[in-house]
Design a protein around this motif. Structure first.
Motif, PDB file in Angstrom:
ATOM      1  N   GLY A 226       0.778  -1.234   0.000  1.00 44.61           N
ATOM      2  CA  GLY A 226       0.000   0.000   0.000  1.00 44.61           C
ATOM      3  C   GLY A 226       0.801   1.270   0.000  1.00 44.61           C
ATOM      4  N   ARG A 227       2.049   1.232  -0.515  1.00 46.20           N
ATOM      5  CA  ARG A 227       2.891   2.438  -0.535  1.00 46.20           C
ATOM      6  C   ARG A 227       3.429   2.702  -1.929  1.00 46.20           C
ATOM      7  NH1 ARG A 227       4.894  -0.660   3.839  1.00 46.20           N
ATOM      8  NH2 ARG A 227       4.098   0.063   5.864  1.00 46.20           N
ATOM      9  N   GLU A 228       2.630   2.458  -2.932  1.00 47.33           N
ATOM     10  CA  GLU A 228       3.125   2.620  -4.298  1.00 47.33           C
ATOM     11  C   GLU A 228       3.430   4.085  -4.589  1.00 47.33           C
ATOM     12  OE1 GLU A 228       1.822   1.726  -8.923  1.00 47.33           O
ATOM     13  OE2 GLU A 228       0.673   0.884  -7.263  1.00 47.33           O
ATOM     14  N   PRO A 229       4.667   4.404  -4.990  1.00 46.92           N
ATOM     15  CA  PRO A 229       5.000   5.800  -5.344  1.00 46.92           C
ATOM     16  C   PRO A 229       4.496   6.111  -6.755  1.00 46.92           C
ATOM     17  CG  PRO A 229       6.940   4.412  -5.514  1.00 46.92           C
ATOM     18  CD  PRO A 229       5.840   3.521  -5.023  1.00 46.92           C
ATOM     19  N   LYS A 230       3.212   6.468  -6.841  1.00 43.45           N
ATOM     20  CA  LYS A 230       2.560   6.593  -8.146  1.00 43.45           C
ATOM     21  C   LYS A 230       3.006   7.831  -8.906  1.00 43.45           C
ATOM     22  CE  LYS A 230      -1.569   4.049  -6.717  1.00 43.45           C
ATOM     23  NZ  LYS A 230      -3.026   4.070  -6.544  1.00 43.45           N
ATOM     24  N   ASP A 329     -11.824   6.469   6.872  1.00 42.65           N
ATOM     25  CA  ASP A 329     -10.438   6.330   6.420  1.00 42.65           C
ATOM     26  C   ASP A 329      -9.514   6.245   7.626  1.00 42.65           C
ATOM     27  OD1 ASP A 329      -8.048   6.477   5.075  1.00 42.65           O
ATOM     28  OD2 ASP A 329      -8.259   8.585   4.505  1.00 42.65           O
ATOM     29  N   LEU A 330      -9.208   5.027   8.033  1.00 41.73           N
ATOM     30  CA  LEU A 330      -8.404   4.802   9.232  1.00 41.73           C
ATOM     31  C   LEU A 330      -7.053   4.219   8.848  1.00 41.73           C
ATOM     32  CD1 LEU A 330     -11.300   3.379  11.359  1.00 41.73           C
ATOM     33  CD2 LEU A 330     -10.129   5.547  11.753  1.00 41.73           C
ATOM     34  N   HIS A 331      -6.032   5.046   8.964  1.00 49.36           N
ATOM     35  CA  HIS A 331      -4.688   4.598   8.629  1.00 49.36           C
ATOM     36  C   HIS A 331      -4.170   3.638   9.701  1.00 49.36           C
ATOM     37  CE1 HIS A 331      -3.715   8.138   5.742  1.00 49.36           C
ATOM     38  NE2 HIS A 331      -5.005   7.856   5.753  1.00 49.36           N
ATOM     39  N   THR A 332      -3.355   2.711   9.270  1.00 53.79           N
ATOM     40  CA  THR A 332      -2.817   1.716  10.192  1.00 53.79           C
ATOM     41  C   THR A 332      -1.863   2.383  11.185  1.00 53.79           C
ATOM     42  OG1 THR A 332      -2.921   0.064   8.429  1.00 53.79           O
ATOM     43  CG2 THR A 332      -1.576  -0.464  10.349  1.00 53.79           C
ATOM     44  N   PRO A 333      -2.083   2.186  12.500  1.00 54.46           N
ATOM     45  CA  PRO A 333      -1.127   2.736  13.475  1.00 54.46           C
ATOM     46  C   PRO A 333       0.295   2.264  13.153  1.00 54.46           C
ATOM     47  CG  PRO A 333      -3.080   1.919  14.589  1.00 54.46           C
ATOM     48  CD  PRO A 333      -3.205   1.489  13.157  1.00 54.46           C
ATOM     49  N   PRO A 343      -5.712   0.059   5.375  1.00 57.39           N
ATOM     50  CA  PRO A 343      -6.396  -1.110   4.824  1.00 57.39           C
ATOM     51  C   PRO A 343      -6.898  -0.897   3.401  1.00 57.39           C
ATOM     52  CG  PRO A 343      -7.077  -0.725   7.088  1.00 57.39           C
ATOM     53  CD  PRO A 343      -6.212   0.430   6.702  1.00 57.39           C
ATOM     54  N   ALA A 344      -7.435   0.276   3.109  1.00 55.66           N
ATOM     55  CA  ALA A 344      -7.954   0.525   1.760  1.00 55.66           C
ATOM     56  C   ALA A 344      -6.838   0.486   0.724  1.00 55.66           C
ATOM     57  CB  ALA A 344      -8.682   1.871   1.709  1.00 55.66           C
ATOM     58  N   SER A 345      -5.669   1.043   1.075  1.00 49.04           N
ATOM     59  CA  SER A 345      -4.558   1.028   0.120  1.00 49.04           C
ATOM     60  C   SER A 345      -3.992  -0.376  -0.034  1.00 49.04           C
ATOM     61  CB  SER A 345      -3.456   1.995   0.559  1.00 49.04           C
ATOM     62  OG  SER A 345      -2.838   1.559   1.752  1.00 49.04           O
ATOM     63  N   ALA A 346      -4.026  -1.153   1.046  1.00 48.72           N
ATOM     64  CA  ALA A 346      -3.557  -2.528   0.960  1.00 48.72           C
ATOM     65  C   ALA A 346      -4.437  -3.348   0.015  1.00 48.72           C
ATOM     66  CB  ALA A 346      -3.543  -3.164   2.345  1.00 48.72           C
ATOM     67  N   ASN A 348      -5.587  -2.001  -2.615  1.00 50.27           N
ATOM     68  CA  ASN A 348      -5.476  -1.240  -3.864  1.00 50.27           C
ATOM     69  C   ASN A 348      -6.756  -0.460  -4.157  1.00 50.27           C
ATOM     70  OD1 ASN A 348      -3.952  -0.321  -6.043  1.00 50.27           O
ATOM     71  ND2 ASN A 348      -4.788  -1.893  -7.425  1.00 50.27           N
ATOM     72  N   TYR A 349      -7.397   0.005  -3.082  1.00 51.27           N
ATOM     73  CA  TYR A 349      -8.610   0.815  -3.172  1.00 51.27           C
ATOM     74  C   TYR A 349      -9.701   0.131  -3.994  1.00 51.27           C
ATOM     75  CZ  TYR A 349      -5.692   4.378  -1.089  1.00 51.27           C
ATOM     76  OH  TYR A 349      -4.857   5.055  -0.238  1.00 51.27           O
ATOM     77  N   THR A 350      -9.820  -1.190  -3.846  1.00 48.86           N
ATOM     78  CA  THR A 350     -10.897  -1.928  -4.497  1.00 48.86           C
ATOM     79  C   THR A 350     -12.231  -1.380  -4.003  1.00 48.86           C
ATOM     80  OG1 THR A 350      -9.525  -3.889  -4.592  1.00 48.86           O
ATOM     81  CG2 THR A 350     -11.900  -4.210  -4.822  1.00 48.86           C
ATOM     82  N   GLN A 351     -13.131  -1.062  -4.936  1.00 52.18           N
ATOM     83  CA  GLN A 351     -14.358  -0.375  -4.550  1.00 52.18           C
ATOM     84  C   GLN A 351     -15.471  -1.310  -4.098  1.00 52.18           C
ATOM     85  OE1 GLN A 351     -15.437   2.156  -7.859  1.00 52.18           O
ATOM     86  NE2 GLN A 351     -13.935   3.694  -7.299  1.00 52.18           N
ATOM     87  N   THR A 352     -15.310  -2.613  -4.331  1.00 53.25           N
ATOM     88  CA  THR A 352     -16.423  -3.516  -4.056  1.00 53.25           C
ATOM     89  C   THR A 352     -16.107  -4.566  -2.999  1.00 53.25           C
ATOM     90  OG1 THR A 352     -15.729  -4.878  -5.938  1.00 53.25           O
ATOM     91  CG2 THR A 352     -17.425  -3.226  -6.347  1.00 53.25           C
ATOM     92  N   SER A 353     -14.973  -4.444  -2.294  1.00 52.17           N
ATOM     93  CA  SER A 353     -14.686  -5.375  -1.199  1.00 52.17           C
ATOM     94  C   SER A 353     -15.584  -5.041  -0.009  1.00 52.17           C
ATOM     95  CB  SER A 353     -13.229  -5.272  -0.775  1.00 52.17           C
ATOM     96  OG  SER A 353     -12.984  -4.038  -0.116  1.00 52.17           O
ATOM     97  N   GLU A 354     -15.698  -5.973   0.927  1.00 50.84           N
ATOM     98  CA  GLU A 354     -16.512  -5.722   2.116  1.00 50.84           C
ATOM     99  C   GLU A 354     -15.990  -4.508   2.873  1.00 50.84           C
ATOM    100  OE1 GLU A 354     -17.971  -7.862   6.298  1.00 50.84           O
ATOM    101  OE2 GLU A 354     -16.577  -8.889   4.944  1.00 50.84           O
ATOM    102  N   TYR A 355     -14.658  -4.404   3.007  1.00 49.82           N
ATOM    103  CA  TYR A 355     -14.086  -3.277   3.740  1.00 49.82           C
ATOM    104  C   TYR A 355     -14.431  -1.956   3.055  1.00 49.82           C
ATOM    105  CZ  TYR A 355     -10.841  -0.283   6.234  1.00 49.82           C
ATOM    106  OH  TYR A 355     -10.312   0.734   6.995  1.00 49.82           O
ATOM    107  N   ALA A 356     -14.311  -1.932   1.717  1.00 47.21           N
ATOM    108  CA  ALA A 356     -14.593  -0.692   0.992  1.00 47.21           C
ATOM    109  C   ALA A 356     -16.057  -0.302   1.118  1.00 47.21           C
ATOM    110  CB  ALA A 356     -14.205  -0.852  -0.475  1.00 47.21           C
ATOM    111  N   VAL A 357     -16.956  -1.265   0.968  1.00 52.15           N
ATOM    112  CA  VAL A 357     -18.384  -0.959   1.033  1.00 52.15           C
ATOM    113  C   VAL A 357     -18.759  -0.443   2.418  1.00 52.15           C
ATOM    114  CG1 VAL A 357     -20.704  -1.945   0.887  1.00 52.15           C
ATOM    115  CG2 VAL A 357     -18.972  -2.599  -0.791  1.00 52.15           C
ATOM    116  N   LYS A 358     -18.195  -1.041   3.461  1.00 55.73           N
ATOM    117  CA  LYS A 358     -18.530  -0.614   4.811  1.00 55.73           C
ATOM    118  C   LYS A 358     -17.780   0.649   5.220  1.00 55.73           C
ATOM    119  CE  LYS A 358     -20.199  -4.980   6.623  1.00 55.73           C
ATOM    120  NZ  LYS A 358     -20.124  -5.991   7.706  1.00 55.73           N
ATOM    121  N   SER A 359     -16.801   1.058   4.435  1.00 57.65           N
ATOM    122  CA  SER A 359     -16.078   2.303   4.723  1.00 57.65           C
ATOM    123  C   SER A 359     -16.695   3.499   4.009  1.00 57.65           C
ATOM    124  CB  SER A 359     -14.607   2.165   4.306  1.00 57.65           C
ATOM    125  OG  SER A 359     -13.973   1.142   5.025  1.00 57.65           O
TER     126      SER A 359
END
Length: 782
Positions: A226-230, A329-333, A343-346, A348-359
């Motif tokens: 989750g740290r891709e230097p885009k 948007d909760l960054h990992t401590p 978690p979202a970056s890990a 890859n910001y998938t829009q349809t995962s359970e985590y993304a939908v609940k976020s």
């Protein structure tokens, strides 16, 4: 040490966006206000010292950009600044000076920069009497007394010194049953960040890291965690460290560690990264921040503790004073020291995962009670230190949202002073809450669940008509617009992205309102047919399920809440850019409602593309199914290609007195017919003469997308540039005010004289590029 004493009505501590908007708001309403800031510039995390660009609800929701004072500032900055907006690290001093200029031009506002608060003076009645600050480099100590104090320090310094209860870290899941809470409570917080900026020098530039910089050798640290230097220019939010350090007391240790890591990241990019090393050859470091930007520390306990269930469930609060729409948007401590940075970056910001939908959440309302400390009677807070759980902080902490809370706090503080009550009592008094809400709306803010009901607004009793009114015909993939400078509005003559229906997709369509002779709504609704522009890549014909459903507003993302008004199966033969027709024959008799939205839905079929339109139809948005009964905005805020017959009369003059100043339950905007030349006018008429001394206008623009989308020296094409205010007098129109060069969306004009008239016109002579004149709201006051 020189010691001085000052006294004010409202004392705002902290000059970030929340504190700045709180101070300006209170001062504009008549409070003698003091703003205390511990840095040499305003802006906090957004300033040129830290350079985090403001985010908000429009990152996820079309037409959800924050308005009010923060909108004035960002519009002004874009109109003045030569620099493009580019994520973190690219804010320059033009932004600092834009804020400084507003502060200088705000009556009733006094400010002290470079002033750190180190003490609070209280009495025995839960009442703060004064704060004490020290001016850096000036050997001056200032004691500042006030009636209401607003803690916008981020760290909750005033509240802590005053003995207020606060939380820091994360609640355990069992306390509030929050999905985003960890199983066990902890003191862990999101981390602090510094940013850097790099420039292309046009020739190879070497870089050698100092020996004390962190050394990186593992590509998976960046590309799998989750740290891709885009981007080579910078903008890396994940340059973040918190745990094991304390984000308040160990801020200097964190700054040093972040500097080591930032230089190490740049060394990796320049000298080792197999993907970027060659591309980065000509890039050189231009700036590295040395003031850490904080995400989280103390959260002051208020009259209400907002949990993640409120934004996720769209709780409607009677004391709503702001809105949010960023995701949870909760960054990992630990940040750079953790397994991944978010978690979202890990994912890859998938829009349809359970985590993304609940976020994903919002737009949702924010209550006044989270801005009022429960342990004093005259302390408020705004910013990331408000009364929320750690999980809820993930959405309310972004700066554009905190700016709205700040503006509300400033108005509520003055409302308490005017009513001679403790600010802690404001939420208990229905009329006080109503007054705060109506003042916010009048000042250009938006509240999702409340509208203009100001009894002093004379426009609400007027009949409204216009020289012409646009209609919605729909748009195709090769339609063009005139909104240069905003990428989503720019002329587009070809498709640039795969629009295959990997998931179901929907297009909102405003149902027209027929007009009577006086220009006001007369009812009636009809959609005979709809067409969509599709391409099929399969060798044989494909079928799509199509539905038309009613919706409450443009952010009504429920997929299965309403029965369909009409449904069918569309047959799509092989081929490109085909207009597929559907005879729907909808009227009021079978459930179609005028003055509302319907949603045209097409089912998933990855062999078929539903093409984006080449321009934007104002107020007409699109969304995609993300599962679990929910949708989210499609692309960056676009219109999908559709045609509607008959063309819908959804931009009528009466929209300007709807009480809402953006697309929501309806378009809420008057637009003139783009085929008719300017001048175009909007007219208000009363049966009896009205004494009018002030006219207030809200124009389109700067709502569809976030601030980041707007180019240097930007002036929104939809916003009227030249207009005049006219009254009917002795059989002719007389101009009372002429505005020659406007680009702001909210304008307030105190007329040179109070005049009695039965007719008032706003004549638009030129826009900043759009062929249609357009207005969201007109207000008139004695």
């Amino acid at each position: 040490m020189r010691k001085t004493n000052e006294t004010y009505d409202v004392v705002v501590c902290g000059g970030g966006l929340a504190g700045f908007c709180a101070a300006v708001s209170a001062a504009r309403h008549g409070a003698k206000t003091c703003l205390v800031q511990d840095r040499p510039v305003f802006g906090g995390n957004s300033s040129s010292e830290i350079r985090v660009t403001p985010h908000g609800a429009a990152a996820f929701h079309a037409y959800a950009r924050e308005s009010g004072i923060v909108s004035e500032l960002l519009i002004e900055e874009r109109a003045r600044n030569h620099e493009e907006i580019f994520e973190n690290g690219w804010t320059n001093s033009v932004w600092d000076m834009t804020m400084y200029d507003m502060a200088m031009n705000t009556p009733n506002l006094v400010f002290h920069l470079n002033t750190s608060i180190f003490d609070v003076i209280k009495d025995e009645r839960r009442h703060i009497q004064a704060i004490v600050g020290r001016v850096g480099g000036a050997e001056t100590e200032i004691t500042i007394a006030g009636k209401v104090f607003i803690d916008c320090t981020g760290d909750g310094i005033v509240a802590d010194l005053a003995g207020c209860e606060w939380r820091m870290g994360s609640e355990g899941r069992s306390e509030f049953n929050e999905y985003h809470a960890p199983e066990l409570a902890s003191k862990d917080t999101m981390g602090n960040s510094i940013h850097f900026r790099a420039r292309d020098m046009g020739r190879p530039v070497p870089f050698r890291a100092p020996d004390w910089a962190v050394k990186h050798e593992d590509a998976s640290y960046f590309y799998e965690d989750g740290r891709e230097p885009k981007e080579l220019r910078g903008g890396y939010w994940w340059l973040e460290i918190g745990v094991p350090w304390d984000t308040i007391h160990d801020a200097e240790d964190i700054r040093h560690e972040l500097t080591r890591h930032t230089l190490g990241v740049w060394d990796w990019i320049k000298n080792k990264d197999p993907k970027l090393r060659d591309k980065a050859a000509n890039f050189a470091l231009d700036w590295i921040g040395q003031v850490p930007g904080k995400r989280e520390s103390r959260r002051i306990m208020g009259q209400y503790l907002m949990t993640e269930h409120d934004p996720a469930g769209l709780t409607v609060f009677p004391d709503e004073i702001a809105f949010g729409g960023w995701f949870l948007d909760l960054h990992t401590p630990g940040g750079l020291l953790a397994a991944h940075s978010e978690p979202a970056s890990a994912e890859n910001y998938t829009q349809t995962s359970e985590y993304a939908v609940k976020s994903y959440c919002g737009p949702y309302g924010i209550p006044l009670r989270i801005l009022i400390a429960k342990d004093t009677d005259n302390l408020m807070m705004a910013g990331r230190n408000v009364s929320v759980t750690h999980a809820a902080l993930g959405t309310v902490r972004v700066m554009s949202t905190t700016a709205l809370m700040g503006q509300a706090a400033g108005i509520a503080a003055w409302e308490a002073i005017e009513r001679n009550i403790a600010v802690a009592k404001v939420p208990e008094q229905e009329q006080a809450v109503f007054a705060v809400q109506q003042k916010l709306l009048r000042d250009g803010c938006f509240l999702p669940n409340y509208r203009n009901e100001d009894p002093a607004d004379l426009a609400r009793s007027a009949r409204v008509m216009a020289s012409s009114e646009a209609r919605c015909y729909g748009l195709g993939p090769f339609s063009t617009g005139a909104h240069e400078g905003l990428s989503v509005w720019r002329d587009q003559n070809h498709r640039t992205k795969d629009d295959r229906l990997h998931t179901a997709r929907s297009q909102w369509i405003a149902v027209g309102v027929s007009s009577s002779a006086d220009g006001n709504a007369a009812g009636g609704a009809e959609i005979r047919s709809l067409s969509v522009c599709l391409s099929s890549h399969a060798p044989d014909a494909q079928t799509l399920r199509a539905r038309i459903v009613p919706v409450d507003h443009i952010w009504d993302y429920q997929t299965d809440a309403y029965p369909a008004l009409a449904e069918t199966e569309l047959l799509v033969p092989p081929g490109d850019n085909q207009w597929i027709d559907w005879k729907v024959e909808l009227t009021e008799q079978n459930g179609l409602a005028a003055g509302r939205y319907v949603r045209l839905e097409l089912s998933a079929n990855p062999e078929v593309e539903w093409h984006k339109a080449g321009a934007i139809e104002p107020g007409h948005v699109a969304a995609m199914d993300i599962g679990m009964g929910r949708m989210r905005r499609y692309d960056n805020g676009v219109t999908l290609s559709f045609k509607v017959d008959p063309p819908q009369a959804c931009y009528g003059a009466s929209n300007t007195v709807s009480g809402v100043t953006r697309p929501h339950a309806y378009t809420n905007v008057w637009r003139s017919d783009p085929r008719e030349p300017l001048d175009q006018w909007l007219e208000l008429e009363w049966d009896e003469p009205q004494r009018i001394g002030q006219v207030e206008l809200t124009f389109p623009g700067h709502l569809l997308r976030e601030y980041h989308a707007y180019s240097p020296f930007y002036r929104d094409a939809q916003c009227p540039k030249s207009y005049s205010i006219q009254i009917w007098e002795e059989g002719r129109w007389r101009t009372l005010h002429q505005e020659p060069d406007n680009y702001q969306r909210h304008r307030r004009h105190r007329l040179a004289e109070q005049t009695a008239t039965t007719r008032l016109r706003i004549a638009v002579h030129a826009t900043n590029g759009d062929p249609s004149a357009a207005i969201y709201e007109v207000r008139c006051y004695e």
